[in-house]
Write a protein that holds these residues in place. Structure first.
Motif, PDB file in Angstrom:
ATOM      1  N   ASP A   5      29.418 -36.073 -64.156  1.00  0.00           N
ATOM      2  CA  ASP A   5      28.912 -37.110 -65.065  1.00  0.00           C
ATOM      3  C   ASP A   5      29.759 -37.155 -66.342  1.00  0.00           C
ATOM      4  O   ASP A   5      30.456 -36.194 -66.680  1.00  0.00           O
ATOM      5  N   HIS A   6      29.658 -38.276 -67.044  1.00  0.00           N
ATOM      6  CA  HIS A   6      30.209 -38.327 -68.393  1.00  0.00           C
ATOM      7  C   HIS A   6      29.421 -37.322 -69.241  1.00  0.00           C
ATOM      8  O   HIS A   6      28.335 -36.881 -68.857  1.00  0.00           O
ATOM      9  N   PHE A   7      29.928 -36.997 -70.408  1.00  0.00           N
ATOM     10  CA  PHE A   7      29.153 -36.137 -71.317  1.00  0.00           C
ATOM     11  C   PHE A   7      28.868 -36.945 -72.570  1.00  0.00           C
ATOM     12  O   PHE A   7      29.690 -37.060 -73.475  1.00  0.00           O
ATOM     13  N   LEU A   8      27.668 -37.548 -72.567  1.00  0.00           N
ATOM     14  CA  LEU A   8      27.259 -38.434 -73.659  1.00  0.00           C
ATOM     15  C   LEU A   8      25.910 -37.954 -74.170  1.00  0.00           C
ATOM     16  O   LEU A   8      25.344 -37.002 -73.639  1.00  0.00           O
ATOM     17  N   VAL A   9      25.367 -38.645 -75.149  1.00  0.00           N
ATOM     18  CA  VAL A   9      23.995 -38.347 -75.566  1.00  0.00           C
ATOM     19  C   VAL A   9      23.094 -39.266 -74.744  1.00  0.00           C
ATOM     20  O   VAL A   9      23.276 -40.481 -74.743  1.00  0.00           O
ATOM     21  N   GLY A  10      22.147 -38.689 -74.020  1.00  0.00           N
ATOM     22  CA  GLY A  10      21.279 -39.485 -73.145  1.00  0.00           C
ATOM     23  C   GLY A  10      21.909 -39.677 -71.781  1.00  0.00           C
ATOM     24  O   GLY A  10      23.019 -39.213 -71.502  1.00  0.00           O
ATOM     25  N   ASP A  11      21.176 -40.380 -70.912  1.00  0.00           N
ATOM     26  CA  ASP A  11      21.650 -40.567 -69.536  1.00  0.00           C
ATOM     27  C   ASP A  11      22.834 -41.526 -69.488  1.00  0.00           C
ATOM     28  O   ASP A  11      22.920 -42.473 -70.259  1.00  0.00           O
ATOM     29  N   SER A  12      23.725 -41.276 -68.540  1.00  0.00           N
ATOM     30  CA  SER A  12      24.862 -42.179 -68.356  1.00  0.00           C
ATOM     31  C   SER A  12      24.426 -43.361 -67.510  1.00  0.00           C
ATOM     32  O   SER A  12      23.613 -43.202 -66.598  1.00  0.00           O
ATOM     33  N   PRO A  13      24.974 -44.542 -67.763  1.00  0.00           N
ATOM     34  CA  PRO A  13      24.674 -45.681 -66.883  1.00  0.00           C
ATOM     35  C   PRO A  13      25.302 -45.456 -65.509  1.00  0.00           C
ATOM     36  O   PRO A  13      26.301 -44.746 -65.394  1.00  0.00           O
ATOM     37  N   ALA A  14      24.712 -46.054 -64.487  1.00  0.00           N
ATOM     38  CA  ALA A  14      25.290 -45.930 -63.145  1.00  0.00           C
ATOM     39  C   ALA A  14      26.656 -46.620 -63.141  1.00  0.00           C
ATOM     40  O   ALA A  14      26.844 -47.650 -63.777  1.00  0.00           O
TER      41      ALA A  14
END
Ligand code: NAD
Length: 497
Positions: A5-14
């Protein structure tokens, strides 16, 4: 299938677009990584903009504490990081530890950020006037990194950028993206604010979005030269500060008086270690004089025969597979090109298979003699376990060859003659020079950077140069008049008398 997955704040978009990540030792796809777009980058930038001001306002000593904790976490997780890295890249686990370690050394340098950020101050530069030079963070830095050092190069970039007070968005290679994400997780665990370091995966689409984003003022790039040049050029069009490091074709000059046993030992590691996939590898050896060339070739043959190729987890392997099937095919094509151009294939690594791992992307060690500067296989980077011998008739020719090559990353000279070494180091037109040191990557408190098509821009990675890249220098001239001074004529350019 493992999903990275990306490493962002919150869930990543599909993500609809994905890239397959190989296990080069087995030849199987082991994971998928999403390829992000401009909308995803916008989201990362919005987060970074929220987080960065408070981080920049955190005193440097507190920022250094985060770097110290990060250093400890890297050390604690060294084995698992190296195993993960090795499984996606193909380099041996021990070599992968070196990859992590060389990044960690820049983190150690960044632990000293309060000292290096202190700035300059002159009291009494004029009557009642003091001058300060201070370094302020840029805001949000972006890093675009290659597959061949998935731990070291990201740490070179975000270690310096974040310690200096910036937020950072990392776009790692889509070929081995797991370790960069793991580093970001550990940085968060070390106490970095959430969103300070984010990882966005992608390909050209994401890179273009980074180049065009108005809120990213600086990009550091490491990869191949055409893309380095593209990013340097397009980044400048978008008013960004850019440093872009490219490919390499490093030469090892062997003088007649060199200790050939030592040279062969050094060359084996520097030419074939990591399957030659290092920007500081030594893929060209230049013996000076026919006698040196013959003696060297004779000694190289048994050393090459003794090389052990293995899966990346084989503790006895000298090197593992190359990164992808396309890269294996490309390296083999370069060997064929060298042959067609008149090179003598002394040891042929084409068509190599490792028993029990027939689908792995292995390339046998290759030695090509009688290579000349006119051959494209000499002019271009091969980036595989291929050593080319270019025979020089004298010292002058040996200085000229690397100096006139399009790349100018590293070079080494092997000699017992201090005068020759000194002369060579002074005159050669290459950025990093080794004297009896085959892979002269400078330590973290100096700086790293090649010349010509190996480096676009004038600021190196890490050390005080890295700090300069990730900060802007503000010059403050100040006075606190008490009303008693005669200021004279305010219409002439002020001087300090
Ligand atoms: P690469 O140029 O293929 O990729 C580097 C980065 O650019 C990756 O993140 C990739 O996703 C991105 N990218 C790929 N194609 C792109 C495109 N068309 N437009 C925009 N971005 C694109 O390099 P690589 O194969 O991952 O790494 C190997 C290369 O990096 C070799 O040439 C090696 O010499 C060089 N390298 C240089 C240094 C140095 O310090 N000079 C260090 C390490 C590696």
């Amino acid at each position: 299938m493992r999903q990275i997955d990306h490493f962002l704040v919150g869930d990543s978009p599909a993500s609809t677009r994905k890239h397959q990540v190989w296990n080069p030792s087995t030849g199987e796809v082991q994971a998928e990584v999403p390829l992000g777009d401009a909308a995803l980058l916008d989201r990362a930038v919005a987060t970074a903009k929220q987080v960065q001001p408070a981080w920049a306002a955190t005193n440097p000593q507190k920022r250094a504490r985060v770097m110290f904790r990060f250093k400890e976490l890297i050390e604690t997780n060294m084995q698992s990081l190296a195993e993960l890295l090795s499984s996606e890249h193909g380099k041996t686990v021990d070599d992968a530890k070196g990859d992590v370690q060389r990044g960690l050394e820049v983190i150690e340098y960044a632990c000293g950020i309060p000292q290096v950020l202190k700035g300059e101050y002159t009291q009494g530069a004029g009557p009642g006037i003091d001058v300060l030079s201070i370094r302020q963070p840029l805001g949000i830095g972006a890093g675009i990194t290659p597959f061949n050092f998935p731990a070291m190069i990201p740490m070179w970039m975000f270690g310096m950028a974040c310690a200096a007070g910036n937020a950072f968005i990392l776009k790692p290679s889509e070929r081995d993206p797991s370790v960069p994400v793991r580093l970001a997780e550990l940085f968060l665990e070390a106490g970095a604010p959430e969103g300070l370091l984010q990882v966005v995966h992608g390909d050209k689409e994401m890179v273009d979005a980074i180049i065009e984003h108005p809120d990213i003022p600086a990009i550091s790039f490491v990869g191949s030269s055409d893309i380095a040049h593209y990013i340097y050029h397009r980044g400048a069009e978008h008013h960004k500060r850019v440093q872009a490091f490219g490919g390499a074709k490093n030469h090892g000059i062997v003088m007649p008086d060199a200790d050939l046993d030592q040279v062969v030992n050094d060359l084996a590691g520097a030419a074939f270690g990591s399957a030659g996939e290092r920007c500081m590898a030594l893929p060209v050896v230049v013996p000076v004089g026919e006698d040196t060339a013959e003696r060297l070739r004779e000694k190289l043959l048994p050393a090459i025969a003794a090389l052990r190729i293995g899966v990346s987890t084989d503790p006895d392997a000298h090197y593992g597979p190359v990164v992808t099937p396309e890269h294996k095919a490309r390296i083999e094509q370069w060997i064929t090109t060298a042959e067609e151009e008149g090179g003598e294939i002394v040891v042929d690594g084409r068509g190599y298979t490792l028993q029990g791992h027939e689908k792995g992307f292995f390339v046998g060690p290759t030695l090509i003699d009688h290579v000349t500067p006119k051959m494209t296989s000499y002019q271009e980077e091969i980036f595989g376990p291929v050593l080319q011998i270019v025979r020089a008739k004298d010292f002058e020719e040996a200085v000229r060859l690397p100096s006139e090559h399009q790349y100018g990353n590293g070079v080494a000279i092997f000699t017992r003659n201090g005068h020759a070494a000194r002369e060579f180091a002074a005159r050669v037109n290459v950025g990093m020079v080794g004297v009896n040191v085959p892979i002269p990557v400078p330590v973290s408190y100096h700086s790293f950077g090649g010349w010509k098509r190996s480096g676009f821009g004038d600021i190196d990675q890490y050390g005080t140069e890295g700090l300069a890249f990730w900060t802007k220098k503000k010059k403050i001239t100040q006075r606190w008049p008490d009303g008693s001074a005669d200021d004279g004529n305010a219409f002439i350019i002020p001087t300090m008398g």
